[in-house]
Design an enzyme around this catalytic site. Structure first.
Site, PDB file in Angstrom:
ATOM      1  CD  GLU A   1      -2.688   1.326   2.417  1.00 38.05           C
ATOM      2  OE1 GLU A   1      -2.917   0.360   3.249  1.00 38.05           O
ATOM      3  OE2 GLU A   1      -3.502   2.373   2.379  1.00 38.05           O
TER       4      GLU A   1
ATOM      5  NE  ARG B   1       4.400  -7.683  10.310  1.00 41.16           N
ATOM      6  CZ  ARG B   1       3.773  -7.091   9.418  1.00 41.16           C
ATOM      7  NH1 ARG B   1       2.665  -7.310   8.870  1.00 41.16           N
ATOM      8  NH2 ARG B   1       4.253  -5.620   9.301  1.00 41.16           N
TER       9      ARG B   1
ATOM     10  CE  LYS C   1       3.326  -0.078   4.458  1.00 41.22           C
ATOM     11  NZ  LYS C   1       2.498   0.048   3.298  1.00 41.22           N
TER      12      LYS C   1
HETATM   13  P1  ATP Z   1       1.583  -1.493   7.821  1.00 36.42           P
HETATM   14  O1  ATP Z   1       2.681  -1.369   8.490  1.00 36.42           O
HETATM   15  O2  ATP Z   1       1.227  -0.146   7.270  1.00 36.42           O
HETATM   16  O3  ATP Z   1       0.348  -2.248   8.463  1.00 36.42           O
HETATM   17  P2  ATP Z   1       2.573  -3.461   5.949  1.00 36.42           P
HETATM   18  O4  ATP Z   1       3.609  -3.337   6.445  1.00 36.42           O
HETATM   19  O5  ATP Z   1       1.441  -4.581   6.185  1.00 36.42           O
HETATM   20  O6  ATP Z   1       1.727  -2.176   6.442  1.00 36.42           O
HETATM   21  P3  ATP Z   1       1.826  -3.559   3.149  1.00 36.42           P
HETATM   22  O7  ATP Z   1       2.108  -2.116   2.051  1.00 36.42           O
HETATM   23  O8  ATP Z   1       0.525  -3.837   3.307  1.00 36.42           O
HETATM   24  O9  ATP Z   1       2.580  -3.090   4.506  1.00 36.42           O
HETATM   25  O10 ATP Z   1       2.603  -4.743   2.760  1.00 36.42           O
HETATM   26  C1  ATP Z   1       3.116  -5.139   1.684  1.00 36.42           C
HETATM   27  C2  ATP Z   1       3.405  -6.620   1.938  1.00 36.42           C
HETATM   28  O11 ATP Z   1       4.322  -6.670   2.492  1.00 36.42           O
HETATM   29  C3  ATP Z   1       2.131  -7.563   2.299  1.00 36.42           C
HETATM   30  O12 ATP Z   1       2.053  -8.580   1.651  1.00 36.42           O
HETATM   31  C4  ATP Z   1       2.841  -7.730   3.783  1.00 36.42           C
HETATM   32  O13 ATP Z   1       2.356  -8.868   4.195  1.00 36.42           O
HETATM   33  C5  ATP Z   1       4.299  -7.753   3.572  1.00 36.42           C
HETATM   34  N1  ATP Z   1       5.002  -7.525   4.761  1.00 36.42           N
HETATM   35  C6  ATP Z   1       4.844  -6.281   5.433  1.00 36.42           C
HETATM   36  N2  ATP Z   1       5.416  -6.258   6.537  1.00 36.42           N
HETATM   37  C7  ATP Z   1       6.207  -7.428   6.600  1.00 36.42           C
HETATM   38  C8  ATP Z   1       7.165  -8.024   7.344  1.00 36.42           C
HETATM   39  N3  ATP Z   1       7.578  -7.613   8.709  1.00 36.42           N
HETATM   40  N4  ATP Z   1       7.602  -9.415   6.894  1.00 36.42           N
HETATM   41  C9  ATP Z   1       7.224  -9.974   6.011  1.00 36.42           C
HETATM   42  N5  ATP Z   1       6.516  -9.544   5.122  1.00 36.42           N
HETATM   43  C10 ATP Z   1       5.873  -8.252   5.370  1.00 36.42           C
END
Ligand code: ATP
Ligand code: MG
Length: 560
Positions: A34, A259, A269
């Site tokens: 996003e 994650r 974020k």
């Molecule tokens: P926010 O921190 O705003 O909740 P987010 O970190 O989930 O956002 P997105 O833009 O929705 O950010 O993430 C894009 C992709 O990255 C998603 O498929 C999410 O699963 C993956 N992602 C985000 N953070 C992690 C992490 N710490 N480890 C592995 N994958 C991640």
């Protein structure tokens, strides 16, 4: 790329099986951020998994912006995300925006209404939350649940045409308010938001909810394996419901991986944005930020990040990775790549009283003793030099082998010097020390008549180039990381600010070798005894370099 293939893992097994059985012909994945912030080290895992898994099986990966919530999104993020994915070394097949599919999403929502699978609800957001039930108790049906298809269609059109204010109505899927999975209790699929969108402008005042939009986006693009992090696991039944009930011709499947959480590292974020907005850091690319752009500015290389991600693996467990493991990979990557030079961070002037005033000489020095291919350079020496303040003590403790009155040390690549006199200012601070050198002891001369216990580094004062050094510590105090991923409450969001390390940045002034005066941003060095440094891209100017310390030399970390 060094690691074109992924270690054995459960997603890989699924893919192998799907190809073998003919269920899919070509693997298509996507990385769907996003655009509401910059990418961070956690995203590197999602990027790496999606791109390497597809590539490994000859498939392809789209970069898709999941831009369904215009309130938080911005083109600045769209730009930075593309830059970061490319910099990490990945090439997407197609660049897509979820917002490109708003028409189709709207039509699919209309289809759901026509099938009696969605209804317009007038309950407020609070009322919807209150009637949703809990893990232990079922929810209750909305009084608007039995509206006729005709009325629903008319109201949905009215929503689209701007007849209602934000929050006045929502479109909900009609599934089961007593489902054990709360995500299936008539989830909201469209909401009203009179907000300008970075891509579609003012065309829409209703926007699809993420959980509804995401499966449609995947299906539209022909994604075969929709890979995401574990917090989406409970969404999978709804994902499958949407694809089936919206009668999408392509049927993607969702698989979840753990994650990545790193010690003392924020990987949300929202939290990172708060640090930026409240100016706890100097922007998204502050070298202390765990963003990809912050790590780049600090001095991490794409190879180091990829190798780190590779080593942390793909698993369903979401443990916290040792920060030292991340640091291990940048040391490993720079070990043979970075020239090893001298820098004095907190200078103390040394006058070598028996060295002739009009004399100077040049020493030929290897650039990297472990990598002869990097060649040699010339380092000047003359009567006045700078050493580290820490390398001199007027009254030394036990086992201090560096310079003190009467003691002799080796100057790295040069001569033995012996301290004879300490010059102080009126307040008693040491301002200069006087030494003598022994011409017999020149480095490389084979001198063995006597030995010294300490070797210190130095810079020729007459040609020293002034430089600034920025030394960092983790932004977050020890034992804090983003293991808790369900913190959605505003108040919890703020408490992590208490964990900010007030000493995360130390700025010191010093000198570097004259041969380094023309360094440019992203040039990387190993400074003798100090660690690995990178030329900063924001504050460095020609003639006055600013260095970020990427990582110190020492570590107790051992790779298993
Ligand atoms: P926010 O921190 O705003 O909740 P987010 O970190 O989930 O956002 P997105 O833009 O929705 O950010 O993430 C894009 C992709 O990255 C998603 O498929 C999410 O699963 C993956 N992602 C985000 N953070 C992690 C992490 N710490 N480890 C592995 N994958 C991640
Ligand atoms: Mg998210």
């Amino acid at each position: 790329m060094e690691n074109p293939s992924t270690p054995s893992n459960f997603i890989k097994n699924v893919i192998t099986e799907d190809l073998k059985s003919g269920k899919v012909k070509e693997i298509v994945t996507r990385f769907p951020p996003e655009p509401n912030g910059y990418l961070h080290i956690g995203h590197a895992r999602a990027i790496w998994i999606n791109f390497t898994l597809a590539a490994e099986f000859g498939g392809k990966t789209n970069l898709r912006f999941d831009d369904t919530n215009p309130v938080k999104e911005d083109t600045e993020y769209v730009k930075s995300i593309q830059e970061d994915v490319k910099w990490l070394g990945f090439e997407w097949e197609e660049l897509r925006f979820a917002s490109d599919y708003f028409d189709e999403m709207y039509n699919r929502a209309v289809l759901l209404i026509k099938k009696g699978k969605a209804f317009i609800d007038d309950l407020s957001a609070d009322q919807i939350r209150e009637t949703r039930g809990t893990l232990k108790s079922p929810g209750s049906n909305s009084p608007y649940r039995d509206r006729s298809v005709e009325e629903n269609l008319e109201l949905f059109e009215g929503m689209r045409d701007g007849k209602f204010s934000d929050g006045a109505k929502v479109l909900r899927a009609k599934i089961d308010m007593s489902s054990p999975n709360i995500n299936l209790r008539d989830p909201i699929i469209y909401r009203i938001s009179h907000t300008y969108h970075h891509n579609t402008g003012d065309k829409w005042c209703i926007y699809p909810m993420y959980a509804f939009a995401h499966p449609l986006e995947d299906a539209i693009e022909g994604i075969t394996h929709s890979l995401c992090s574990l917090e989406f696991e409970d969404q999978r039944p709804f994902y499958d419901w949407v694809v089936a009930e919206c009668e999408m011709p392509n049927v993607p499947h969702q698989y979840e991986f753990g994650r990545l959480n790193v010690e003392q590292t924020l990987t949300s974020k929202r939290k990172l944005k708060l640090l930026v907005d409240e100016q706890h850091v100097d922007g998204w690319d502050d070298p202390r930020m765990p963003t990809i752009s912050g790590l780049r500015r600090l001095g991490y290389t794409p190879e180091a990040i990829r190798n780190f991600i590779y080593e942390t693996g793909i698993s369903k467990t979401q443990g916290v990775v040792d920060l030292q493991m991340q640091e291990h990979f940048i040391r490993e990557d720079l070990k043979l790549k970075a020239p090893r030079t001298m820098a004095v961070l907190n200078p103390l002037k040394v006058v070598i009283t028996n060295y002739p005033e009009d004399q100077n000489e040049w020493f030929e020095v290897e650039n990297n003793i472990e990598n002869p291919e990097m060649g040699n350079r010339q380092v000047p020496f003359s009567r006045e030099i700078y050493i580290e303040q820490d390398d001199f003590m007027e009254v030394p403790p036990n086992k201090y082998f560096r310079l003190f009155p009467g003691n002799e040390v080796r100057l790295k690549n040069a001569y033995f010097i012996k301290c004879n006199e300490v010059i102080k200012d009126e307040e008693g601070h040491v301002v200069e020390i006087h030494c003598t050198y022994d011409p017999e002891t020149k480095s490389g001369s084979g001198f063995t008549a006597r030995k010294v216990k300490g070797t210190i580094h130095w810079i020729d004062a007459s040609q020293a180039v002034p430089a600034e050094f920025r030394l960092y510590e983790p932004l977050i105090k020890a034992e804090e990381s983003d293991e808790e991923i369900d913190e959605t409450e505003e108040k919890e969001e703020k408490t992590f600010l208490d964990q900010i390390n007030p000493n995360s940045l130390e700025i010191v002034q010093g000198f570097i070798e004259p041969g380094m005066k023309d360094v440019v941003p992203q040039d990387k060095f190993q400074f003798f005894r100090h660690g690995y440094f990178n030329v900063d891209s924001k504050y460095s100017t020609p003639g006055h370099p600013v260095f970020n310390r990427i990582v110190s030399l020492k570590s107790s970390f051992k790779m298993k």
